[in-house]
Write an enzyme that holds these catalytic residues in place. Structure first.
Site, PDB file in Angstrom:
ATOM      1  N   TYR A 104      50.603  49.002  72.742  1.00  0.00           N
ATOM      2  CA  TYR A 104      49.410  48.213  72.428  1.00  0.00           C
ATOM      3  C   TYR A 104      49.012  48.463  70.990  1.00  0.00           C
ATOM      4  CZ  TYR A 104      44.542  46.532  72.662  1.00  0.00           C
ATOM      5  OH  TYR A 104      43.350  45.873  72.448  1.00  0.00           O
ATOM      6  N   ASP A 109      52.157  53.018  64.591  1.00  0.00           N
ATOM      7  CA  ASP A 109      50.765  52.869  65.009  1.00  0.00           C
ATOM      8  C   ASP A 109      50.326  54.215  65.589  1.00  0.00           C
ATOM      9  OD1 ASP A 109      48.350  52.430  66.177  1.00  0.00           O
ATOM     10  OD2 ASP A 109      48.916  50.538  67.144  1.00  0.00           O
ATOM     11  N   LYS A 151      40.550  55.723  65.850  1.00  0.00           N
ATOM     12  CA  LYS A 151      40.041  56.694  66.824  1.00  0.00           C
ATOM     13  C   LYS A 151      39.560  58.011  66.184  1.00  0.00           C
ATOM     14  CE  LYS A 151      41.859  54.231  70.680  1.00  0.00           C
ATOM     15  NZ  LYS A 151      43.085  53.574  71.013  1.00  0.00           N
TER      16      LYS A 151
HETATM   17  C1  LIG Z   1      43.224  52.026  70.627  1.00  0.00           C
HETATM   18  C2  LIG Z   1      44.459  51.555  69.973  1.00  0.00           C
HETATM   19  C3  LIG Z   1      44.484  50.413  69.154  1.00  0.00           C
HETATM   20  C4  LIG Z   1      43.309  49.492  69.024  1.00  0.00           C
HETATM   21  O1  LIG Z   1      42.233  50.119  68.404  1.00  0.00           O
HETATM   22  P1  LIG Z   1      40.765  49.462  68.583  1.00  0.00           P
HETATM   23  O2  LIG Z   1      39.911  50.319  67.734  1.00  0.00           O
HETATM   24  O3  LIG Z   1      40.466  49.513  70.037  1.00  0.00           O
HETATM   25  O4  LIG Z   1      40.868  48.054  68.083  1.00  0.00           O
HETATM   26  C5  LIG Z   1      45.646  50.104  68.493  1.00  0.00           C
HETATM   27  N1  LIG Z   1      46.737  50.849  68.619  1.00  0.00           N
HETATM   28  C6  LIG Z   1      46.770  51.956  69.394  1.00  0.00           C
HETATM   29  C7  LIG Z   1      48.019  52.762  69.490  1.00  0.00           C
HETATM   30  C8  LIG Z   1      45.635  52.329  70.106  1.00  0.00           C
HETATM   31  O5  LIG Z   1      45.686  53.394  70.911  1.00  0.00           O
END
Ligand SMILES: *Cc1c(COP(=O)(O)O)cnc(C)c1O
Length: 433
Positions: free
Chosen positions: A143, A238, A266
């Site tokens: 994701y 990511d 995060k």
């Molecule tokens: C949480 C997450 C996102 C999205 O971040 P948001 O701040 O919720 O838009 C993208 N990539 C990874 C790997 C994530 O864990």
């Protein structure tokens, strides 16, 4: 036990779509109403009914130093009192950027944004701008936020709801996103053989967290690096979830593979909305105002978010808690898997650093297809049973659980006691749902 939350959810549904501002919060996949949270401190979270829970969601990752840490509050408050947003540069942005650049040898410059979604979307645009190519390759179950190009075969909330491709995403956009199974280097190679000269970038969670925790097999990340080098594509890690969570740096340091672009979020905001993408200076020069790849944000680099992120990173740097976190997570997961064997429940567990998942299937999954073979009825009952016993875990099989530096051995022991009670009930065929 949850009457007030139930009422508050009814109220919310009248004015908020689905009653929540991010789908997984709705508890739909476990057939319950969500809890409304009043406050949190350390490893504990408290709902509006006055129940206390040991928290394994931790804001879905940001709260690695525990909730409402005094030092973080003090430093963030001091900035807040001077005003919260100016739409002009502040020293705090440079300060947080310096810490990130120092922690990642693959990053010379960053650009701050407000969410992981925004960072991933912008990183993709940058990769397309640099290479002049349109296609990207991602992995099923990974994701990267909810932007059009990336909501294809996506994990997290979208896999839970079985809508891997959202309505409203034009087929013309989705067709530029090529899809392979995580850990399947051969399939990735085949895609590159066919389309290699059209692929701008591979985007990957180096440790997958959004289909539950799935580790990269030996050679997978190196293989992606080699493919990108051979075909002139960029490698995007990511690390929104893994950054500053697995180590003071990213999964790239643990697996020793250097991406071209890194996405963070995060933890770097410590619970306030902050994210970024970064790369070597030459690549970041493609961005406006110096270059021709446009990207902007009114609240990007918000001083309060920067202050909270800086305070959080400084605690992590000073305490270097990563070995201890890993030890505690391993302890928890190995005890849970042991209980599974004892009570004849098919469970496997994956734990890396302070991220872990309990899968209701016999063997640890290596990709999204295998995650999907988990017994979701068992998961639902596990979730219900733990919630009733004061343990708050993500309401989905397809998510990572997190511990913080405030989770004590007592918290972990109490959790194991609750898990044992739940497994015993399940082994006796006593199901909640
Ligand atoms: C949480 C997450 C996102 C999205 O971040 P948001 O701040 O919720 O838009 C993208 N990539 C990874 C790997 C994530 O864990």
């Amino acid at each position: 036990m949850f009457e007030r939350s139930k009422q508050l959810f009814e109220d919310a549904k009248k004015v908020i779509a689905g009653g929540v501002n991010s789908p997984v919060r709705a508890f739909k996949s476990v057939n319950r109403d969500p809890l409304f949270i009043k406050k949190a401190r350390g490893s504990k979270i408290y709902d509006e009914d006055g129940n206390e829970f040991i928290d394994y969601v931790n804001s879905w990752g940001p709260a690695i130093v525990g909730h409402a840490d005094d030092e973080v509050i003090d430093k963030t408050k001091a900035v807040l009192e001077n005003g919260f947003s100016f739409g002009a540069p502040t020293i705090l942005e440079t300060e947080l950027a310096k810490r990130i650049v120092e922690a990642f040898d693959s990053i010379e410059k960053v650009r701050f944004v407000n969410s992981g979604t925004e960072a991933a979307m912008s990183a993709i645009r940058l990769a397309r701008g640099i290479t002049g190519r349109d296609n990207i390759l991602k992995f099923s179950g990974c994701y990267h936020g909810h932007s059009d190009s990336l909501l294809v075969g996506a994990g997290s909330g979208s896999s839970t709801f079985g809508i891997p491709t959202s309505k409203g995403v034009p087929i013309d956009f989705a067709k530029h996103t090529l899809l392979a199974e995580f850990n399947d280097l051969e399939a990735t190679q085949d895609i590159f053989k066919k389309y290699g000269d059209t692929i701008a970038a591979i985007i990957v969670e180096p440790v997958a967290g959004n289909m539950g925790v799935v580790r990269p097999e030996d050679g997978f990340l190196e293989g992606l690096r080699n493919l990108c080098d051979r075909y002139g594509a960029l490698l995007i890690f990511d690390e929104v979830m893994t950054g500053f969570r697995l180590t003071y740096g990213g999964a790239q340091h643990i697996y020793n593979v250097k991406p071209d672009i890194t996405i963070l979020g995060k933890v770097i905001g410590g619970g306030f909305p902050a994210a970024c993408f970064g790369a070597k200076a030459e690549f970041m020069e493609y961005l406006a105002p110096n270059g021709e790849v446009y990207q902007a944000g009114t609240l990007s680099g918000n001083p309060v978010a920067m202050a909270c992120g800086i305070a959080t990173l400084d605690i992590l740097k000073r305490k270097n808690p990563y070995k201890e976190l890993e030890k505690n997570t391993q302890k928890l997961i190995s005890r849970i898997v042991g209980l599974g064997v004892e009570y004849g429940i098919p469970v496997s567990g994956e734990a890396i650093g302070s991220m872990f998942s309990v899968f209701f299937r016999q063997n640890k999954p290596t990709n999204f297809s295998e995650v999907n073979q988990s017994d979701l009825r068992l998961f639902k009952n596990y979730f219900w049973g733990l919630l009733e016993r004061g343990i708050y875990i993500p309401p989905s099989q397809f998510e990572s659980n997190f511990i913080t530096i405030k989770h004590s051995l007592e918290d972990i022991e109490n959790t194991i006691v609750a898990v044992e009670e739940v497994f015993r009930e399940l082994s006796e065929g006593r199901f909640y749902i």
